[in-house]
Scaffold this active site. Sequence first.
Site, PDB file in Angstrom:
ATOM      1  N   LYS A  23     -39.714  53.302 -18.706  1.00  0.00           N
ATOM      2  CA  LYS A  23     -40.211  52.247 -19.605  1.00  0.00           C
ATOM      3  C   LYS A  23     -41.263  52.795 -20.547  1.00  0.00           C
ATOM      4  O   LYS A  23     -42.090  53.621 -20.143  1.00  0.00           O
ATOM      5  CB  LYS A  23     -40.806  51.134 -18.743  1.00  0.00           C
ATOM      6  CG  LYS A  23     -41.660  50.117 -19.458  1.00  0.00           C
ATOM      7  CD  LYS A  23     -42.043  48.987 -18.527  1.00  0.00           C
ATOM      8  CE  LYS A  23     -43.484  49.090 -18.061  1.00  0.00           C
ATOM      9  NZ  LYS A  23     -43.917  47.945 -17.240  1.00  0.00           N
TER      10      LYS A  23
ATOM     11  N   THR B 219     -40.960  43.194 -19.284  1.00  0.00           N
ATOM     12  CA  THR B 219     -40.441  44.392 -18.616  1.00  0.00           C
ATOM     13  C   THR B 219     -39.072  44.112 -17.993  1.00  0.00           C
ATOM     14  O   THR B 219     -38.100  44.853 -18.203  1.00  0.00           O
ATOM     15  CB  THR B 219     -41.427  44.844 -17.504  1.00  0.00           C
ATOM     16  OG1 THR B 219     -42.664  45.178 -18.116  1.00  0.00           O
ATOM     17  CG2 THR B 219     -40.886  46.022 -16.715  1.00  0.00           C
TER      18      THR B 219
ATOM     19  N   ASP C   7     -39.918  51.067 -13.883  1.00  0.00           N
ATOM     20  CA  ASP C   7     -40.656  52.206 -14.446  1.00  0.00           C
ATOM     21  C   ASP C   7     -41.001  53.206 -13.342  1.00  0.00           C
ATOM     22  O   ASP C   7     -40.832  52.940 -12.144  1.00  0.00           O
ATOM     23  CB  ASP C   7     -41.913  51.748 -15.196  1.00  0.00           C
ATOM     24  CG  ASP C   7     -42.806  50.846 -14.352  1.00  0.00           C
ATOM     25  OD1 ASP C   7     -42.856  51.046 -13.133  1.00  0.00           O
ATOM     26  OD2 ASP C   7     -43.437  49.937 -14.928  1.00  0.00           O
TER      27      ASP C   7
END
Length: 302
Positions: free
Chosen positions: A200, A234, A177
Amino acid sequence: MHVYVRYNKKHALLSSMIVVGGSSSRDLAKELAGILGCKYIQAATTRFPDGECYTRIDSDNLDDDVVIVQNTYPDGNLVEMFLLQDAVNRMGAKTITLVIPYFGYARQDRVFRPGEPESAKVMSKRLAMLADRVITVDIHKEDVLRFFDCETKDVKASSAIADYFKERDVDIVLSPDLGAKDRAKDVGTRMGKPYDHLEKTRISGTEVSIKPSNSNCRGKNVLIVDDIIATGGTIIAAAAQLKKEGVKNVYVACTHGVFVDGAVQKLTGSSLDGVLCCNTLENELSHISVAPIIAEALRPKR
Ligand code: R5P
């Protein structure tokens, strides 16, 4: 309260430093003492039948500069840290340095909704009551360090991660991210490799979506770097997106392997080709040591 004693020539002798390893970080503390060439004492920590913490430092006195290595996560380890601080202070420590490899509560650094506590501040203020210096590793929000009423330093694990992967076949370093883009830059630059970040969107505590990457990663070996892996959501989503784009191998390195809710099993059973973390939290995947970078921060400046 302790007054921080600045290192002078006499004070700078490392033989006058003692490293005390709390139960969360025994291997790291021992390695650290080995690098520094100073005495190591492992705190004898157990739990009473009701779960309360008991700890003891088996030494006559600690009339030296004492370094306690102990995480403040999960809560039981935080309590152990408080008890160790009191024990070393009673035993005559000249100065107390807390090495907190993984500082819990760094994500709760403000009041998001009325009625909440300022958790990071609560913990920092209490820890600083018996500390002259605090050293953290890749603290989630560096801003939290302002809450400590003592000297602080956050050391970066990027160099340890870059050193570990330097001889390995990595073509590009990515962060999952925007928030971690500087980490990818730091690791990539140290390895002499290009770097970029993914984008993200967090959908829930366990689910995220990752946009297609801006770099052409087809046929490449990608190293994803992040500070924390908690649920693994993630990293698994990032790896799945990259695999869709035709990446050859996806390796992951994070600083803190928090690994909740069976994350290790999820990660090892996913499309990832390798996942590693630093030994700020000691577990089966913590093969990258941060002891050398912590030792560097502890060495008195000449
Ligand atoms: C987010 O700000 C952090 O850097 C990590 O990306 C996040 O904590 C990872 O959490 P999870 O493994 O649960 O997706």
